[in-house]
Structures are given as C-alpha cells and as structure tokens.
Design a protein around this motif. Structure first.
Motif, mmCIF file in Angstrom:
data_model
loop_
_atom_site.group_PDB
_atom_site.id
_atom_site.type_symbol
_atom_site.label_atom_id
_atom_site.label_comp_id
_atom_site.label_asym_id
_atom_site.label_seq_id
_atom_site.Cartn_x
_atom_site.Cartn_y
_atom_site.Cartn_z
ATOM 1 N N HIS A 51 -12.694 -2.940 -16.996
ATOM 2 C CA HIS A 51 -13.756 -2.970 -15.991
ATOM 3 C C HIS A 51 -13.566 -4.112 -14.996
ATOM 4 N N LYS A 52 -13.062 -5.246 -15.442
ATOM 5 C CA LYS A 52 -12.866 -6.381 -14.530
ATOM 6 C C LYS A 52 -11.807 -6.063 -13.489
ATOM 7 N N ALA A 53 -10.662 -5.549 -13.957
ATOM 8 C CA ALA A 53 -9.580 -5.220 -13.039
ATOM 9 C C ALA A 53 -9.951 -4.038 -12.147
ATOM 10 N N LEU A 54 -10.612 -3.048 -12.718
ATOM 11 C CA LEU A 54 -10.991 -1.855 -11.951
ATOM 12 C C LEU A 54 -11.828 -2.230 -10.734
ATOM 13 N N GLY A 55 -12.842 -3.053 -10.929
ATOM 14 C CA GLY A 55 -13.701 -3.457 -9.818
ATOM 15 C C GLY A 55 -12.941 -4.233 -8.760
ATOM 16 N N ARG A 56 -12.137 -5.195 -9.193
ATOM 17 C CA ARG A 56 -11.397 -6.035 -8.250
ATOM 18 C C ARG A 56 -10.371 -5.221 -7.475
ATOM 19 N N LEU A 57 -9.615 -4.376 -8.163
ATOM 20 C CA LEU A 57 -8.575 -3.598 -7.488
ATOM 21 C C LEU A 57 -9.164 -2.557 -6.550
ATOM 22 N N MET B 105 0.829 -1.206 0.000
ATOM 23 C CA MET B 105 0.000 0.000 0.000
ATOM 24 C C MET B 105 0.867 1.261 0.000
ATOM 25 N N ARG B 106 1.973 1.238 0.744
ATOM 26 C CA ARG B 106 2.885 2.400 0.741
ATOM 27 C C ARG B 106 3.501 2.596 -0.633
ATOM 28 N N ALA B 107 3.893 1.489 -1.273
ATOM 29 C CA ALA B 107 4.483 1.579 -2.612
ATOM 30 C C ALA B 107 3.460 2.124 -3.610
ATOM 31 N N ILE B 108 2.221 1.676 -3.500
ATOM 32 C CA ILE B 108 1.154 2.159 -4.392
ATOM 33 C C ILE B 108 0.964 3.662 -4.212
ATOM 34 N N GLU B 109 0.879 4.107 -2.970
ATOM 35 C CA GLU B 109 0.703 5.546 -2.720
ATOM 36 C C GLU B 109 1.891 6.348 -3.254
ATOM 37 N N ARG B 110 3.100 5.834 -3.039
ATOM 38 C CA ARG B 110 4.295 6.549 -3.497
ATOM 39 C C ARG B 110 4.346 6.613 -5.028
ATOM 40 N N LYS B 111 4.075 5.495 -5.686
ATOM 41 C CA LYS B 111 4.205 5.442 -7.149
ATOM 42 C C LYS B 111 3.072 6.162 -7.879
ATOM 43 N N GLU C 93 4.186 -2.304 -16.091
ATOM 44 C CA GLU C 93 3.796 -2.021 -17.466
ATOM 45 C C GLU C 93 3.180 -3.255 -18.123
ATOM 46 N N ARG C 94 3.803 -4.412 -17.908
ATOM 47 C CA ARG C 94 3.269 -5.648 -18.487
ATOM 48 C C ARG C 94 1.921 -5.994 -17.867
ATOM 49 N N ILE C 95 1.781 -5.811 -16.563
ATOM 50 C CA ILE C 95 0.502 -6.076 -15.897
ATOM 51 C C ILE C 95 -0.561 -5.134 -16.466
ATOM 52 N N GLY C 96 -0.188 -3.880 -16.718
ATOM 53 C CA GLY C 96 -1.120 -2.939 -17.341
ATOM 54 C C GLY C 96 -1.567 -3.405 -18.721
ATOM 55 N N GLU C 97 -0.646 -3.967 -19.489
ATOM 56 C CA GLU C 97 -1.004 -4.510 -20.799
ATOM 57 C C GLU C 97 -1.988 -5.670 -20.662
ATOM 58 N N LEU C 98 -1.737 -6.543 -19.693
ATOM 59 C CA LEU C 98 -2.631 -7.686 -19.476
ATOM 60 C C LEU C 98 -4.014 -7.222 -19.030
ATOM 61 N N ALA D 148 -12.272 6.215 -12.579
ATOM 62 C CA ALA D 148 -11.317 7.224 -13.039
ATOM 63 C C ALA D 148 -9.853 6.834 -12.850
ATOM 64 N N LEU D 149 -9.574 5.561 -12.553
ATOM 65 C CA LEU D 149 -8.181 5.137 -12.442
ATOM 66 C C LEU D 149 -7.608 4.953 -13.848
ATOM 67 N N SER D 150 -6.423 5.483 -14.064
ATOM 68 C CA SER D 150 -5.784 5.352 -15.369
ATOM 69 C C SER D 150 -5.227 3.936 -15.535
ATOM 70 N N LEU D 151 -4.922 3.601 -16.760
ATOM 71 C CA LEU D 151 -4.332 2.293 -17.045
ATOM 72 C C LEU D 151 -2.994 2.146 -16.320
ATOM 73 N N GLU D 152 -2.233 3.207 -16.272
ATOM 74 C CA GLU D 152 -0.952 3.173 -15.557
ATOM 75 C C GLU D 152 -1.178 2.930 -14.066
ATOM 76 N N GLU D 153 -2.172 3.607 -13.490
ATOM 77 C CA GLU D 153 -2.480 3.389 -12.069
ATOM 78 C C GLU D 153 -2.935 1.961 -11.823
ATOM 79 N N LEU D 154 -3.777 1.419 -12.690
ATOM 80 C CA LEU D 154 -4.237 0.041 -12.534
ATOM 81 C C LEU D 154 -3.062 -0.930 -12.582
ATOM 82 N N GLY D 155 -2.136 -0.727 -13.524
ATOM 83 C CA GLY D 155 -0.961 -1.589 -13.619
ATOM 84 C C GLY D 155 -0.095 -1.509 -12.380
ATOM 85 N N THR D 156 0.092 -0.310 -11.875
ATOM 86 C CA THR D 156 0.910 -0.110 -10.674
ATOM 87 C C THR D 156 0.260 -0.758 -9.455
#
Length: 134
Positions: free
Chosen positions: A96-102, A31-37, A84-89, A53-61
């Motif tokens: 929408h699937k990842a957004l809800g889960r994350l 959680m600290r790494a997520i907030e920092r990045k 970056e690769r996780i963001g691509e996946l 409203a989470l960006s693709l980069e935020e979702l990947g991070t």
C-alpha cells in the motif's frame, strides 16, 4: 551508494525501501520504459493504481525505472537496480505504501509540467493583473 534526497520543492518524489530513500524521477525515458515493460499506457497504469490493481511485478518495474532515472550520475549501483529486487523490497515494506507513492508519480508525469529529463518546470509567476482576476 550516494543517494541524493528528493526535494519536494522541486517536484521530486521519494520511495523509502528497507530504510533507504530512493529519489523517483518521472523522465520521458523512464516513462517509455515503464510503458514498454508493462505493456500498458501511463493512463492505464494510473487507473490501475487508483483501483489498487497494480501487480507486484508492475510495482517493481515502475519503481525500478523511476529510481534509475533519479539516480545521481556517479551512482552506478542505483542506476542498475533490479526490478525483481525492488519488487521484493516493496513486498517487505508493504504494498500500500509503494502503490500510493508510485501512482502519485505516474499521475504527476501525466499531468505535464515536467521536462523530458523529469525535472519540474518552473511555475509561471503571477502578475499583478492576474492577482485580482476572477
């Protein structure tokens, strides 16, 4: 890659990407790494997630940090996933699937009931005195 499946009875979450189930662990370190990045607080990320409203980069991070935290100690490949690769996946699987889960995992982390390692704490047992209280 030896992924241990998420156990919902233990409060664990899972994200399926390209047919691979990744266990997500909302540890304090993650959680600290997520907030920092992302340069955003957990509560702000929850609000943005709820608004879609989470960006693709935020979702990947977010996903990469939670996946790293959920990796088995001997699973070096999962411990070193690339955001970056996780963001691509996530893009390929459907945002929408990842957004809800994350967003759910972030909310879970913010609501308490977790150890610093991200494991769910045991729910206090109800006593007979609690059962009839109204």
């Amino acid at each position: 890659m030896s992924l241990a499946p998420a156990n919902p009875d233990r409060g664990e979450h899972e994200l399926l990407l390209a047919g691979v189930p990744y266990r997500l662990r909302p540890s304090h370190t993650a959680m600290r790494a997520i907030e920092r990045k992302t340069e955003r607080s957990t509560l702000t990320l929850i609000q943005r997630g709820n608004a879609g409203a989470l960006s693709l980069e935020e979702l990947g991070t977010i996903a990469a940090e939670l996946i790293r935290a959920g990796a088995a100690p001997d699973d070096f490949q999962t411990q070193n996933v690339d955001a970056e690769r996780i963001g691509e996946l996530i893009y390929e699987e459907g945002l929408h699937k990842a957004l809800g889960r994350l967003t759910l995992v972030l909310l879970d982390a913010a609501s308490g009931g977790r150890t610093a390692l991200g494991e769910a704490k045991a729910v206090p047992a109800m006593t007979s005195e609690d059962a009839g209280a109204a």
